[in-house]
Every structure is written in C-alpha cells, then in structure tokens.
Design an enzyme around this catalytic site. Structure first.
Site, PDB file in Angstrom:
ATOM      1  N   SER A 174      39.290 -17.172  11.120  1.00 60.85           N
ATOM      2  CA  SER A 174      40.958 -17.326  10.695  1.00 60.85           C
ATOM      3  C   SER A 174      41.306 -18.939  11.466  1.00 60.85           C
ATOM      4  O   SER A 174      41.194 -20.308  11.749  1.00 60.85           O
ATOM      5  CB  SER A 174      41.378 -16.981  12.042  1.00 60.85           C
ATOM      6  OG  SER A 174      42.553 -17.199  13.258  1.00 60.85           O
ATOM      7  N   GLU A 220      43.288 -19.919  13.764  1.00 66.08           N
ATOM      8  CA  GLU A 220      43.644 -19.700  14.711  1.00 66.08           C
ATOM      9  C   GLU A 220      42.124 -20.399  15.390  1.00 66.08           C
ATOM     10  O   GLU A 220      42.707 -21.347  15.950  1.00 66.08           O
ATOM     11  CB  GLU A 220      43.377 -18.424  15.782  1.00 66.08           C
ATOM     12  CG  GLU A 220      44.465 -17.537  16.190  1.00 66.08           C
ATOM     13  CD  GLU A 220      45.569 -17.797  17.342  1.00 66.08           C
ATOM     14  OE1 GLU A 220      45.055 -18.213  18.127  1.00 66.08           O
ATOM     15  OE2 GLU A 220      46.433 -18.537  15.976  1.00 66.08           O
ATOM     16  N   TYR A 252      40.188 -15.599  21.591  1.00 70.03           N
ATOM     17  CA  TYR A 252      39.735 -15.054  20.135  1.00 70.03           C
ATOM     18  C   TYR A 252      39.142 -16.428  19.462  1.00 70.03           C
ATOM     19  O   TYR A 252      38.840 -16.547  18.132  1.00 70.03           O
ATOM     20  CB  TYR A 252      41.366 -14.656  19.464  1.00 70.03           C
ATOM     21  CG  TYR A 252      41.159 -14.592  18.397  1.00 70.03           C
ATOM     22  CD1 TYR A 252      40.079 -13.252  17.943  1.00 70.03           C
ATOM     23  CD2 TYR A 252      41.915 -15.076  17.202  1.00 70.03           C
ATOM     24  CE1 TYR A 252      40.576 -13.244  16.204  1.00 70.03           C
ATOM     25  CE2 TYR A 252      42.386 -14.832  16.270  1.00 70.03           C
ATOM     26  CZ  TYR A 252      41.411 -13.696  15.838  1.00 70.03           C
ATOM     27  OH  TYR A 252      41.483 -13.615  14.616  1.00 70.03           O
TER      28      TYR A 252
HETATM   29  P1  NDP Z   1      43.041  -5.110  12.622  1.00 67.56           P
HETATM   30  O1  NDP Z   1      43.156  -5.180  13.706  1.00 67.56           O
HETATM   31  O2  NDP Z   1      44.082  -4.167  11.630  1.00 67.56           O
HETATM   32  O3  NDP Z   1      41.557  -4.231  12.439  1.00 67.56           O
HETATM   33  C1  NDP Z   1      40.564  -5.269  13.075  1.00 67.56           C
HETATM   34  C2  NDP Z   1      39.434  -3.995  12.038  1.00 67.56           C
HETATM   35  O4  NDP Z   1      38.203  -3.934  13.535  1.00 67.56           O
HETATM   36  C3  NDP Z   1      40.117  -1.868  12.707  1.00 67.56           C
HETATM   37  O5  NDP Z   1      39.285  -0.986  12.046  1.00 67.56           O
HETATM   38  C4  NDP Z   1      38.897  -2.375  13.753  1.00 67.56           C
HETATM   39  O6  NDP Z   1      38.730  -0.467  13.936  1.00 67.56           O
HETATM   40  C5  NDP Z   1      38.409  -2.342  14.134  1.00 67.56           C
HETATM   41  N1  NDP Z   1      37.150  -2.900  14.521  1.00 67.56           N
HETATM   42  C6  NDP Z   1      37.498  -4.029  15.639  1.00 67.56           C
HETATM   43  N2  NDP Z   1      36.556  -3.094  17.077  1.00 67.56           N
HETATM   44  C7  NDP Z   1      35.150  -2.354  16.715  1.00 67.56           C
HETATM   45  C8  NDP Z   1      34.132  -2.824  16.708  1.00 67.56           C
HETATM   46  N3  NDP Z   1      32.962  -3.136  17.444  1.00 67.56           N
HETATM   47  N4  NDP Z   1      33.094  -1.760  15.728  1.00 67.56           N
HETATM   48  C9  NDP Z   1      33.925  -1.882  14.390  1.00 67.56           C
HETATM   49  N5  NDP Z   1      34.596  -2.104  14.223  1.00 67.56           N
HETATM   50  C10 NDP Z   1      35.664  -1.831  15.379  1.00 67.56           C
HETATM   51  O7  NDP Z   1      43.017  -6.501  11.913  1.00 67.56           O
HETATM   52  P2  NDP Z   1      43.203  -7.059  10.475  1.00 67.56           P
HETATM   53  O8  NDP Z   1      43.392  -6.025   9.619  1.00 67.56           O
HETATM   54  O9  NDP Z   1      45.028  -7.842  10.731  1.00 67.56           O
HETATM   55  O10 NDP Z   1      42.609  -8.895  10.213  1.00 67.56           O
HETATM   56  C11 NDP Z   1      40.735  -8.355   9.890  1.00 67.56           C
HETATM   57  C12 NDP Z   1      40.011  -9.166  10.310  1.00 67.56           C
HETATM   58  O11 NDP Z   1      40.686 -10.935   9.558  1.00 67.56           O
HETATM   59  C13 NDP Z   1      40.056  -9.929  11.528  1.00 67.56           C
HETATM   60  O12 NDP Z   1      38.653 -10.176  11.929  1.00 67.56           O
HETATM   61  C14 NDP Z   1      40.954 -10.610  11.806  1.00 67.56           C
HETATM   62  O13 NDP Z   1      40.668 -11.394  13.495  1.00 67.56           O
HETATM   63  C15 NDP Z   1      41.119 -11.692  10.815  1.00 67.56           C
HETATM   64  N6  NDP Z   1      42.598 -12.542  10.638  1.00 67.56           N
HETATM   65  C16 NDP Z   1      43.146 -11.691  10.559  1.00 67.56           C
HETATM   66  C17 NDP Z   1      44.387 -12.576  10.473  1.00 67.56           C
HETATM   67  C18 NDP Z   1      45.988 -11.663  10.053  1.00 67.56           C
HETATM   68  O14 NDP Z   1      46.901 -12.446  10.009  1.00 67.56           O
HETATM   69  N7  NDP Z   1      45.882 -10.686   9.891  1.00 67.56           N
HETATM   70  C19 NDP Z   1      44.160 -13.850   9.983  1.00 67.56           C
HETATM   71  C20 NDP Z   1      42.639 -14.010  10.205  1.00 67.56           C
HETATM   72  C21 NDP Z   1      42.075 -13.708  10.002  1.00 67.56           C
HETATM   73  P3  NDP Z   1      39.793   0.423  14.848  1.00 67.56           P
HETATM   74  O15 NDP Z   1      40.711   1.100  13.373  1.00 67.56           O
HETATM   75  O16 NDP Z   1      38.789   1.417  15.005  1.00 67.56           O
HETATM   76  O17 NDP Z   1      40.334  -0.126  16.186  1.00 67.56           O
HETATM   77  P1  GDR Z   2      48.533 -15.246  16.120  1.00 68.33           P
HETATM   78  O1  GDR Z   2      49.884 -13.956  15.805  1.00 68.33           O
HETATM   79  O2  GDR Z   2      48.241 -15.211  17.488  1.00 68.33           O
HETATM   80  O3  GDR Z   2      49.350 -16.049  15.372  1.00 68.33           O
HETATM   81  O4  GDR Z   2      47.053 -14.304  15.386  1.00 68.33           O
HETATM   82  P2  GDR Z   2      50.303 -13.232  16.827  1.00 68.33           P
HETATM   83  O5  GDR Z   2      51.897 -12.511  15.587  1.00 68.33           O
HETATM   84  O6  GDR Z   2      50.119 -12.187  17.788  1.00 68.33           O
HETATM   85  O7  GDR Z   2      52.125 -14.587  17.039  1.00 68.33           O
HETATM   86  C1  GDR Z   2      52.042 -15.365  17.062  1.00 68.33           C
HETATM   87  C2  GDR Z   2      53.321 -16.258  17.344  1.00 68.33           C
HETATM   88  O8  GDR Z   2      54.472 -15.340  17.894  1.00 68.33           O
HETATM   89  C3  GDR Z   2      54.452 -15.575  18.647  1.00 68.33           C
HETATM   90  N1  GDR Z   2      55.013 -14.634  19.747  1.00 68.33           N
HETATM   91  C4  GDR Z   2      55.188 -13.488  20.032  1.00 68.33           C
HETATM   92  N2  GDR Z   2      53.520 -12.580  19.698  1.00 68.33           N
HETATM   93  C5  GDR Z   2      53.620 -11.592  20.073  1.00 68.33           C
HETATM   94  N3  GDR Z   2      52.251 -11.071  19.362  1.00 68.33           N
HETATM   95  N4  GDR Z   2      54.897 -11.222  20.681  1.00 68.33           N
HETATM   96  C6  GDR Z   2      55.618 -11.507  21.057  1.00 68.33           C
HETATM   97  O9  GDR Z   2      56.856 -10.786  21.665  1.00 68.33           O
HETATM   98  C7  GDR Z   2      56.116 -12.419  20.780  1.00 68.33           C
HETATM   99  N5  GDR Z   2      56.972 -13.803  21.021  1.00 68.33           N
HETATM  100  C8  GDR Z   2      56.689 -14.129  20.743  1.00 68.33           C
HETATM  101  C9  GDR Z   2      52.971 -16.004  20.099  1.00 68.33           C
HETATM  102  O10 GDR Z   2      53.405 -16.502  21.117  1.00 68.33           O
HETATM  103  C10 GDR Z   2      52.703 -16.814  18.575  1.00 68.33           C
HETATM  104  O11 GDR Z   2      52.971 -18.087  18.860  1.00 68.33           O
HETATM  105  C11 GDR Z   2      47.261 -14.084  14.745  1.00 68.33           C
HETATM  106  C12 GDR Z   2      46.117 -12.728  14.377  1.00 68.33           C
HETATM  107  O12 GDR Z   2      46.215 -11.653  13.306  1.00 68.33           O
HETATM  108  C13 GDR Z   2      44.802 -12.924  14.498  1.00 68.33           C
HETATM  109  O13 GDR Z   2      44.030 -11.996  14.467  1.00 68.33           O
HETATM  110  C14 GDR Z   2      44.570 -13.784  13.433  1.00 68.33           C
HETATM  111  O14 GDR Z   2      43.986 -14.834  13.314  1.00 68.33           O
HETATM  112  C15 GDR Z   2      45.807 -14.917  13.006  1.00 68.33           C
HETATM  113  O15 GDR Z   2      47.617 -14.644  13.286  1.00 68.33           O
HETATM  114  C16 GDR Z   2      45.625 -15.955  12.356  1.00 68.33           C
END
Ligand code: NDP
Ligand code: GDR
Length: 335
Positions: A137, A139, A161
């Site tokens: 990520s 992050e 995280y």
């Molecule tokens: P989501 O939160 O939508 O999905 C997370 C998934 O992980 C769900 O299917 C959840 O299952 C599963 N999970 C969580 N804990 C466990 C566990 N203990 N055992 C088995 N499965 C588990 O995430 P995204 O699809 O958005 O992201 C996918 C991956 O990419 C994550 O690792 C995230 O950190 C990473 N990532 C995401 C980004 C983004 O912008 N979306 C950017 C960069 C990285 P359940 O449905 O049961 O909760």
């Molecule tokens: P992020 O995503 O922390 O970048 O992680 P998120 O959408 O939660 O926040 C993005 C930015 O928005 C600001 N923000 C708020 N965020 C949330 N959630 N709710 C609010 O009300 C709000 N107001 C302002 C936050 O402070 C932040 O700066 C996501 C996740 O998908 C991670 O798993 C992944 O790794 C990174 O993106 C890349």
C-alpha cells in the site's frame, strides 16, 4: 471443505487456477471477475461469520469455489491451498481501514503483517512454485520523503496499518530472495469503486451526497478535507495485480494514476454531480480527524507503465460520477 462448487471442470495440469484471500472485499470481487474472464478456475478464502457476507461476489457464486480459512489459522490456509492447488495466489486479505488500526493495533498487526507470513509459509509448505501477489500500500510512504513516490522512495508509515503493511511488503521481498519464490508486491495507491466499503472517504461522500439529495440525510460529517490522495478505479488496478504474476521475473511495482486531489475536491465534485452546494451540508467533526495524518500521496507508475504495459483507464471525475450514480440508483430503489 468447499462451501459451494463451481460447475465441474476437466482437471488439467495446464489449467490456470487462482486462490484469492480477501475475495469478499472490494478488490477480491473485481479480481475474481477478471480472472474468470481470463479462463481461470477461481477459488476464494472466506472466513466463518454468523451471517454470510458475500454481497460483492453474489453474482459470481456459481462460477467460483469458496473455501473457509482465516489468515491467523495456519492449518486452514494449508488446507485451502491444498484443495485449490492454485498456480497463482493473491493475498488481498487484511484489516484494511486505517482508523481501525489505532483502535485495534494488535489485531491489525496479526492480520495485515503476520498474516502475510502465514500465507507465505502455507504456500511454501504446499507448493513453492505458486506465483504469489502481496497487496502492499501507498500508506507505507506515510509522511512522504519524496514527491512523487516510486518503488525507490523510502517508507515512513504513519499508522499501525501502514507499519503492518511495511512488514508485509518486506517479508514478501525477503521470501522472494531467501527461497527464490515468484513473489511480487504491488504498492497500490488508493483505488475506489461503487463496491468500496462505506467507511472509506470516497464511498462515505458518494453515499452521503446521495442521501442528502434524496432527503434521507441533512448533513455530511467529515474529517480532514486538505489531505491529498492519488485515487484510481479498482477495476483498473486489479489488472495490474494480474499482470505482475504473468511476468517471468517477480518484482515490486507502484500502481497509481500520477495525479493527486484533495478530499475537498472529491466532496465538491460529488455534490456538483447532484447539483448541490457542498458548503451548505458538510460539517467538520473532530471524531474523523486521525492521530497522525498522511497529507500527500501521489504515485509514479512509470515502471508499471513500461514493464507491465499497464495504464489507468478511468479519470478521477469519471470515478466520482460512477460512484455517485451507483449510490443514487441503490438508494432511490430502496425509497
Ligand atoms: P477490503 O477491506 O474491502 O477487503 C478486505 C478483505 O480481507 C475482506 O474480504 C475480508 O473478509 C478479508 N479479511 C480480513 N481479515 C481476514 C482474516 N483474518 N482472514 C481472512 N480474510 C480476512 O479491502 P480492499 O479490497 O479495498 O483491499 C484489498 C487489499 O489491498 C487489502 O490488503 C488492503 O489493505 C490493500 N490495499 C487496498 C487499497 C485500496 O485503496 N483499496 C490500496 C492499497 C492496498 P471479510 O469480508 O470477512 O471481512
Ligand atoms: P486511506 O483511505 O486512509 O487513504 O486508506 P480513506 O478513504 O479512509 O481516507 C483518505 C483520506 O480522507 C481523509 N478523510 C476521511 N477519511 C474517512 N475514512 N472518513 C472521513 O470522514 C474523512 N474525512 C477526511 C482521511 O483523513 C484520509 O486523509 C485507504 C485504504 O484502502 C487502505 O487499506 C489503503 O492501503 C490505502 O487507502 C492506500
């Protein structure tokens, strides 16, 4: 034991088979669609819950096989890998919501950091030839040490995280180097879609805007509007994951659009889409301000462009419009 079985397919040593952890999440659902369209047998890891949580993959249920396992339970992972016998393993499962990582730091470390080692160890025990993808990520860059961020930018995570993801990234690199695994790490910047969880900022905004437009809410409570993110479309980003595992050599890649926008711009665009003035509805609520913020993310995806031939296809404006329209449709249908 499989929870549901895809239609019987001829067993072939040449068949492409993929196992996805996190298949019920946003990315898992798009990746499953992509792999099915590429002719894979798709298996997904789901964890046991008192009620099923398969909304994002409901439309794929007849075409995929779900296996129960948990990132923390080594033997269940070994069993899932044995049963699916994959050629590719995509490790997408994690505790992925940044604010929760301050509330549950130990659980986040166990799922998001140690979980990666458990999956890698399970894979090594069953078949070290499996190609492995780790969901790293942006992050990890946190308090950024360089603008824009590339594969060479040092990490400075700003949340439990982010710290856990740095571990997951380096254990992937280390296993690649130690055991000669085909293990790649995708450093993905924020990617969104109508399937994004409601607590993340894009979806919170598009859902909130739609509720206000439809008379279901009167305000939208937000945190920091000044932070900047490089937002892309999840449907585009899963293609990059797949492309990484099609390369002869495993490697690490930044996947991003190369553009950044403030949360305020996101809010403005979303309210504009339904013809409302955001300043009349948005309330800043300290509850949504984080203990430590990541102020600015902007990725440099040149390596993914060059080596993988990957380019993002969806603009920020198109993404926001798509998400607002989807929430308007969903909520209108319920009214
Ligand atoms: P989501 O939160 O939508 O999905 C997370 C998934 O992980 C769900 O299917 C959840 O299952 C599963 N999970 C969580 N804990 C466990 C566990 N203990 N055992 C088995 N499965 C588990 O995430 P995204 O699809 O958005 O992201 C996918 C991956 O990419 C994550 O690792 C995230 O950190 C990473 N990532 C995401 C980004 C983004 O912008 N979306 C950017 C960069 C990285 P359940 O449905 O049961 O909760
Ligand atoms: P992020 O995503 O922390 O970048 O992680 P998120 O959408 O939660 O926040 C993005 C930015 O928005 C600001 N923000 C708020 N965020 C949330 N959630 N709710 C609010 O009300 C709000 N107001 C302002 C936050 O402070 C932040 O700066 C996501 C996740 O998908 C991670 O798993 C992944 O790794 C990174 O993106 C890349």
């Amino acid at each position: 034991m499989p929870i549901n079985c895809a239609p019987a397919q001829g067993e072939s040593t040449l068949a492409k088979r993929a196992l996805i952890t996190g298949i019920t999440g946003q990315d898992g659902s798009y990746l499953a669609e992509l792999l099915l369209s590429e002719g894979y047998d798709v298996y997904g890891v789901v964890r046991r819950a008192s009620t099923e949580n398969y909304e994002r993959i409901e439309h794929l249920r007849g075409q995929i096989t779900l296996l129960q396992a948990d990132l923390l339970d080594q033997s269940s992972l070994v069993q899932a890998i044995r049963e699916s016998n994959p050629t590719e393993l995509y490790n997408l499962a994690a505790q992925s919501f940044v604010p929760t990582s301050w509330a549950q730091p130990v659980l986040t470390a166990e799922f998001t950091a140690i979980g990666v080692t458990k999956v890698l160890e399970a894979m090594r025990a069953v078949n070290p030839e499996i190609r492995f993808y780790q969901a790293s990520s942006s992050e990890m860059y946190g308090k950024v040490l360089e603008v824009p961020q590339s594969e060479d930018t040092p990490f400075y995570p700003r949340s439990p995280y982010g710290v856990a993801k740095v571990y997951g990234h380096y254990i992937t690199v280390n296993y690649r180097e130690s055991y000669n695994l085909h293990a790649s790490s995708g450093i993905l910047f924020n990617h969104e879609s109508p399937r994004r969880g409601l607590e993340f900022v894009t979806r919170k905004v598009t859902d909130g805007v739609s509720r206000i437009k439809l008379g279901l809410a009167t305000e939208l409570r937000m945190g920091n509007l000044d932070s900047q993110r490089d937002w892309g479309f999840a449907g585009d980003y899963v293609k990059a994951m797949w492309l990484m595992l099609q390369q002869d050599t495993p490697d690490d890649y930044v996947v991003a659009t190369g553009e950044t926008h403030t949360v305020k711009e996101l809010v403005q665009l979303a309210f504009d889409r339904v013809g409302l003035d955001w300043e009349k509805y948005v309330v800043i609520d300290p509850r949504f301000i984080r203990p430590a913020e990541v102020d600015l993310l902007i990725g440099q995806p040149a390596k993914a462009n060059k080596v993988l031939g990957w380019v993002p296809e969806t603009s920020f404006q198109t993404l926001v419009n798509m998400m607002v329209d989807a929430d308007m449709d969903r909520l209108s249908a319920r009214k």
